[in-house]
Design an enzyme around this catalytic site. Sequence first.
Site, short mmCIF file in Angstrom:
data_model
loop_
_atom_site.label_atom_id
_atom_site.label_comp_id
_atom_site.label_asym_id
_atom_site.label_seq_id
_atom_site.Cartn_x
_atom_site.Cartn_y
_atom_site.Cartn_z
N ASN A 267 -3.38 6.08 -1.43
CA ASN A 267 -3.26 6.25 0.03
C ASN A 267 -2.75 7.62 0.43
OD1 ASN A 267 -4.34 3.87 1.16
ND2 ASN A 267 -2.67 2.78 0.18
N HIS B 272 -1.15 -2.60 -7.19
CA HIS B 272 -1.90 -2.29 -5.96
C HIS B 272 -3.40 -2.46 -6.20
CE1 HIS B 272 -2.90 0.96 -2.72
NE2 HIS B 272 -3.05 -0.25 -2.25
N GLU C 273 -3.84 0.18 -9.06
CA GLU C 273 -2.86 1.26 -9.17
C GLU C 273 -1.53 0.60 -9.55
OE1 GLU C 273 -2.12 3.23 -5.39
OE2 GLU C 273 -1.98 5.18 -6.35
N SER D 274 0.83 -1.21 0.00
CA SER D 274 0.00 0.00 0.00
C SER D 274 0.86 1.25 0.00
CB SER D 274 -0.86 0.05 1.26
OG SER D 274 -1.64 -1.10 1.38
N1 LIG Z 1 -6.10 -4.41 3.68
C1 LIG Z 1 -6.28 -3.59 2.66
O1 LIG Z 1 -7.36 -2.99 2.49
C2 LIG Z 1 -5.21 -3.42 1.63
C3 LIG Z 1 -5.52 -2.76 0.43
C4 LIG Z 1 -4.54 -2.68 -0.56
C5 LIG Z 1 -3.27 -3.20 -0.34
N2 LIG Z 1 -2.99 -3.82 0.85
C6 LIG Z 1 -1.63 -4.39 1.02
O2 LIG Z 1 -1.72 -5.78 0.78
C7 LIG Z 1 -0.71 -6.46 1.54
C8 LIG Z 1 -1.38 -7.51 2.40
O3 LIG Z 1 -2.27 -6.85 3.28
P1 LIG Z 1 -3.48 -7.62 3.96
O4 LIG Z 1 -4.45 -6.57 4.40
O5 LIG Z 1 -3.94 -8.74 3.08
O6 LIG Z 1 -2.75 -8.21 5.25
P2 LIG Z 1 -3.20 -9.45 6.16
O7 LIG Z 1 -2.57 -9.23 7.48
O8 LIG Z 1 -4.68 -9.66 6.08
O9 LIG Z 1 -2.52 -10.71 5.41
C9 LIG Z 1 -1.14 -10.83 5.26
C10 LIG Z 1 -0.84 -12.32 5.12
O10 LIG Z 1 0.55 -12.46 4.75
C11 LIG Z 1 1.00 -13.64 5.34
N3 LIG Z 1 2.47 -13.63 5.33
C12 LIG Z 1 3.32 -12.92 6.11
N4 LIG Z 1 4.60 -13.22 5.79
C13 LIG Z 1 4.55 -14.13 4.78
C14 LIG Z 1 5.53 -14.83 4.04
N5 LIG Z 1 6.83 -14.66 4.27
N6 LIG Z 1 5.12 -15.69 3.09
C15 LIG Z 1 3.80 -15.89 2.84
N7 LIG Z 1 2.82 -15.26 3.53
C16 LIG Z 1 3.19 -14.39 4.48
C17 LIG Z 1 0.39 -13.64 6.72
O11 LIG Z 1 0.37 -14.94 7.28
C18 LIG Z 1 -1.01 -13.11 6.43
O12 LIG Z 1 -1.95 -14.15 6.21
C19 LIG Z 1 0.01 -5.37 2.35
O13 LIG Z 1 1.17 -4.99 1.66
C20 LIG Z 1 -1.00 -4.25 2.40
O14 LIG Z 1 -0.43 -3.00 2.56
C21 LIG Z 1 -3.92 -3.96 1.84
#
Ligand SMILES: NC(=O)c1ccc[n+]([C@@H]2O[C@H](COP(=O)([O-])OP(=O)(O)OC[C@H]3O[C@@H](n4cnc5c(N)ncnc54)[C@H](O)[C@@H]3O)[C@@H](O)[C@H]2O)c1
Length: 295
Positions: A189, A139, A151, A118
Amino acid sequence: MKTIAVIGAGTMGNGIAHVFAQNGFQVNLIEISQESLDKGLATITKNLDRMIAKEVISEKDKETTLGNVTTYIDLGKGVSKTYLVVEAATENLEIKLGIFKELDQLCDSGTILATNTSSISITQIASVTGRPDKVIGMHFMNPVPIMKLVEIIRGYSTSDDVTNTIMELSSQLGKTPTEVNDYPGFVANRILMPMINEAIETLYNGVAGVQEIDTVMKLGMAHPMGPLQLADFIGLDVCLSILKVMYDGFKNQKYAPCPLLVNMVMAGKLGVKSGEGFYDYSESRKAEKVADQFS
Ligand SMILES: NC(=O)c1ccc[n+]([C@@H]2O[C@H](COP(=O)([O-])OP(=O)(O)OC[C@H]3O[C@@H](n4cnc5c(N)ncnc54)[C@H](O)[C@@H]3O)[C@@H](O)[C@H]2O)c1
């Protein structure tokens, strides 16, 4: 071109895997534990069932989509012979740099390495690989199966070829890709997070309650969700990480995270995913209602 890998099956990773699989790609979904994989697959299944209930897809489409997803805990096996890897692991610089260092060793030299970060610098992530021209930001927005925008963030060294390929691929997924440059928070963001932070600050200062702040923004600005509900939906830990990256990157006080947000994250109140944030999601139906607003 038809086999891709998705790293992380959390809020975003399972949605990204869902969308690729529904569009005919073979998806290798990679996590750190079987429990996280099971949870991710259960969410994909639940979201496909909702699409069937709304008559958007058929039962057969659901089976085909699920059949296109293979799960892995071993990163090396999961990324083997893939054309593209989309990393959607936890928003943490050290975790992402570690993953990209490994990916650079494990993947074929032609594999494109995309990140769903993000806010973390694509250029910094690319710098730990020997292929910065093939590292790009992809993104997706939450919830991925519903939201149209991707994005596309070009790092300092991302090539035109790779950018064009990822733009085209995003269109094939039925999304609208939009190209931006690599500065903290990118575009989405950089604009959204100061609004969410200000909503939290407004609550912190006692100007109005949670419901009132969200009602003003929903009915007054025609936002589909109020900013506090949206923060719960994104994850308060994710919001905090993004604000910290922008605060560090610009050294500007306007991005300083509100102390209330910091406290809530420390207390484990992360929003929908932890069952409580600005709203209470302890009954699963309440969390589903939030998701329903987007479908
Ligand atoms: N939540 C949102 O609305 C949103 C929107 C756009 C982008 N993002 C981005 O997406 C990414 C994920 O966010 P999220 O909200 O899904 O987080 P989340 O916490 O829901 O999920 C992250 C997952 O990654 C896994 N993980 C951690 N280290 C790992 C590894 N080495 N190998 C494999 N899996 C691993 C964790 O076990 C977890 O299940 C982040 O970079 C976040 O900034 C999030």
